[in-house]
Structure formats: structure tokens, C-alpha cells
Scaffold this motif. Structure first.
Motif, mmCIF file in Angstrom:
data_model
loop_
_atom_site.group_PDB
_atom_site.id
_atom_site.type_symbol
_atom_site.label_atom_id
_atom_site.label_comp_id
_atom_site.label_asym_id
_atom_site.label_seq_id
_atom_site.Cartn_x
_atom_site.Cartn_y
_atom_site.Cartn_z
ATOM 1 N N GLU A 19 -0.694 6.968 5.767
ATOM 2 C CA GLU A 19 -1.940 6.728 4.920
ATOM 3 C C GLU A 19 -1.780 5.637 5.035
ATOM 4 N N ALA A 20 -0.805 5.094 4.443
ATOM 5 C CA ALA A 20 -0.515 3.153 4.201
ATOM 6 C C ALA A 20 -1.343 2.173 5.228
ATOM 7 N N GLU A 35 2.420 2.004 -3.217
ATOM 8 C CA GLU A 35 0.572 2.205 -4.088
ATOM 9 C C GLU A 35 0.640 3.394 -4.106
ATOM 10 N N LYS A 36 0.990 4.186 -2.382
ATOM 11 C CA LYS A 36 0.365 5.827 -2.422
ATOM 12 C C LYS A 36 1.404 6.622 -3.029
ATOM 13 N N ARG A 72 2.522 15.746 2.741
ATOM 14 C CA ARG A 72 1.937 13.913 3.050
ATOM 15 C C ARG A 72 2.855 13.430 4.473
ATOM 16 N N CYS A 99 0.607 -0.906 0.082
ATOM 17 C CA CYS A 99 -0.108 0.064 -0.066
ATOM 18 C C CYS A 99 0.226 0.840 0.266
ATOM 19 N N PRO A 124 2.555 9.570 3.939
ATOM 20 C CA PRO A 124 2.432 8.248 3.505
ATOM 21 C C PRO A 124 2.755 6.852 4.180
#
Length: 285
Positions: free
Chosen positions: A154-155, A18-19, A149, A15, A151
Motif C-alpha cells: 500500500e505504501a 501513516e498507513k 492488509r 507513508c 502495508p
């Protein structure tokens, strides 16, 4: 090397890549610590030459950390840029009233933003993970203001996940101790100067000579040095010949008092000195 990861951690690793791939072109604020190294590696895997790692260079960064970042970027294969930051020119940063990290990160992210057209990227990423939430983190407020951001967050990655992913990728920093900036060693209220951060850097080098991989020298008012090492290492420093020699070397560096913290090494121990009002301004909820 996926055998080192649980199925959930494999999903988080995939993930993460991919993010970053979905972001298109990114600049990673890259200190060379475990978190930003994993983000840089994921960015390189997902984006190749469309990713760049940016490392800040200032009197708050130990010289060995700059070299480590350079070597890590080369090993990862990511484009790398070292930029000078000028947080020491900011009176708010120098005052060190508990919000120092906010002004430091504001300087770093602002500097990266200025470079975005030259770097050919649009998104700035940090190495903040889920464990950084819900704590006193002035730097995260600065990140939000600059639309940075995260990441790893987010993951869904915790610190344990980050270490496991780094190990699965064969990154040499997978078990590296945390290494906050040198200015973080100065107690709130003690003004930040290059002379003081340099003195702390030299003092911690003395502890590493004694075999302490993870250690801190905290600088308090009155030029008092408070040494933090893991509890199991306290006896080493209390041995008379070692204690006497180390105290003298610290005095030679300019410290007037040398103390050993009997509670041992602990992250963020100076945060207890930050006022409640200041903490409320920057607490993450």
C-alpha cells in the motif's frame, strides 16, 4: 540516519507508518524476516501498544528463527505473541502438490483471526511487498480470503525500499537473506513431515558451519538432497576433504543421495516443478 534513504524512500517510509496508524489496532504476521520486521517496526512507531506481532511456531519454522523473532520484537518494543499453528494436521498441506503455502497461510491467518478479540485488534497485516506481486504466490490468495492488509504494498515499497528503510531504522535484519519456511525446501510431490523438515534444518546448519550465510538444501524424491549455495561458493564444497565429509554427514542425517546444484543459489527454484494448472490457480496478476 535518513541519509541512507532517497527522498522517495523517505516518503514511502513515512507513508508506511501513516498507513498503519490509520488502521487503528493491528496484528502483524511476524516471521522475523526483513519484510515483517519493517512492518512491525512501523506499526510500533505508529500505534505503540495498539500493535502486536504474532509469530507462528510449527515444525516448518527453524528454531533459531523463533528465537530471532523473539529478540527482534523485544528490540523493536512491540508486543509479541508466539502461537502454535497446526498446518501439519492438514492433509492438503502434507500432500505438497504445489499449493502448500496456501494452506499454511490459511492456517496462520485463521489462527490470528481467532485471537483478535483477545489481542484487542481488528486488522491483520502481512509483510508482502510490491516485488511479491505478479509471481506464483499461493499465500497471497489465502491472505485475500482472510482480508489481510499488505502495508508495504500500500505504501509502494519494493524489496530494495524495505531494506533501505530497515537500515535507516537501524534494524539488524536490513541485510538478512530471505528465509522461507523449511517446508518450502521439499519438492512438490514429496510429502511434508516434521522428520523431513528437521532433517533439512540440520543439513542447512552444516552448511552454515562452513560459512554459508545464505544456502538451501532442497529435498527431492528418493531422499535426494540438492545443495544450493552462491556460485562463488561452489569451489568450497567441491574441495575433496570438504565434499567427502559433508556427503557423509548428510548420509548420517538420512539423505540417500547428495548433489550440488551447479547453477548456484536461486529463490523459488522448486517452482518449476509446480504444474501449469496449479500455477494458474494462484498466480498474482
Amino acid at each position: 540516519m535518513d541519509g541512507t534513504l532517497t527522498p522517495e524512500q523517505q516518503d514511502k517510509r513515512d507513508c508506511l507508518v501513516e498507513k498503519l496508524r490509520a488502521m487503528g489496532r493491528v496484528a502483524v504476521a511476524f516471521s522475523g524476516g526483513i519484510d515483517s520486521t519493517v512492518v512491525a517496526k512501523a506499526a510500533q512507531l505508529g500505534l505503540g501498544s495498539a500493535a502486536v506481532a504474532v509469530t507462528a511456531d510449527s515444525p516448518s519454522v527453524p528454531r533459531n528463527e523463533i528465537e530471532d523473532a523473539r529478540e527482534l520484537a523485544r528490540a523493536i518494543g512491540i508486543r509479541h505473541l508466539i502461537v502454535e499453528t497446526h498446518e501439519f494436521a492438514d492433509a492438503e498441506y502434507v500432500r505438497n502438490d504445489g499449493a502448500r503455502c496456501y494452506f499454511c497461510k490459511s492456517e496462520l491467518y485463521g489462527r490470528i483471526e481467532q485471537l483478535l478479540p483477545e489481542l484487542g485488534v481488528e486488522v491483520v497485516c502481512s509483510g508482502a511487498n510490491l516485488d511479491d506481486q505478479g509471481d506464483y504466490r499461493p499465500g497471497l490468495k489465502a491472505a485475500a480470503e482472510h482480508h489481510v492488509r499488505h502495508p508495504l504494498q500500500e505504501a509502494g515499497c519494493t524489496k530494495a525500499d524495505v531494506r533501505a528503510i530497515a537500515r535507516s531504522w537501524g534494524l539488524p535484519t536490513w541485510d538478512k537473506p530471505a528465509s522461507p519456511c523449511l517446508s518450502s525446501r521439499l519438492a512438490p510431490g514429496v510429502q511434508v513431515t516434521p522428520e523431513r523438515t528437521g532433517r533439512v534444518e540440520a543439513a542447512e546448519a552444516l552448511l552454515r558451519e562452513l560459512g554459508f550465510r545464505d544456502c538451501r538444501v532442497r529435498l527431492h524424491e528418493g531422499e535426494l538432497a540438492r545443495i544450493e549455495v552462491p556460485v562463488e561458493g561452489l569451489a568450497v564444497l567441491l574441495d575433496a576433504p570438504v565434499r567427502e565429509a559433508l556427503a557423509q554427514r548428510f548420509r548420517d542425517l538420512g539423505f540417500k543421495f547428495v548433489t550440488l546444484d551447479l547453477e548456484g543459489l536461486r529463490s523459488g527454484s522448486l517452482n518449476v516443478l509446480v504444474s501449469l494448472e496449479q500455477r494458474r490457480l494462484f498466480e498474482q496478476r
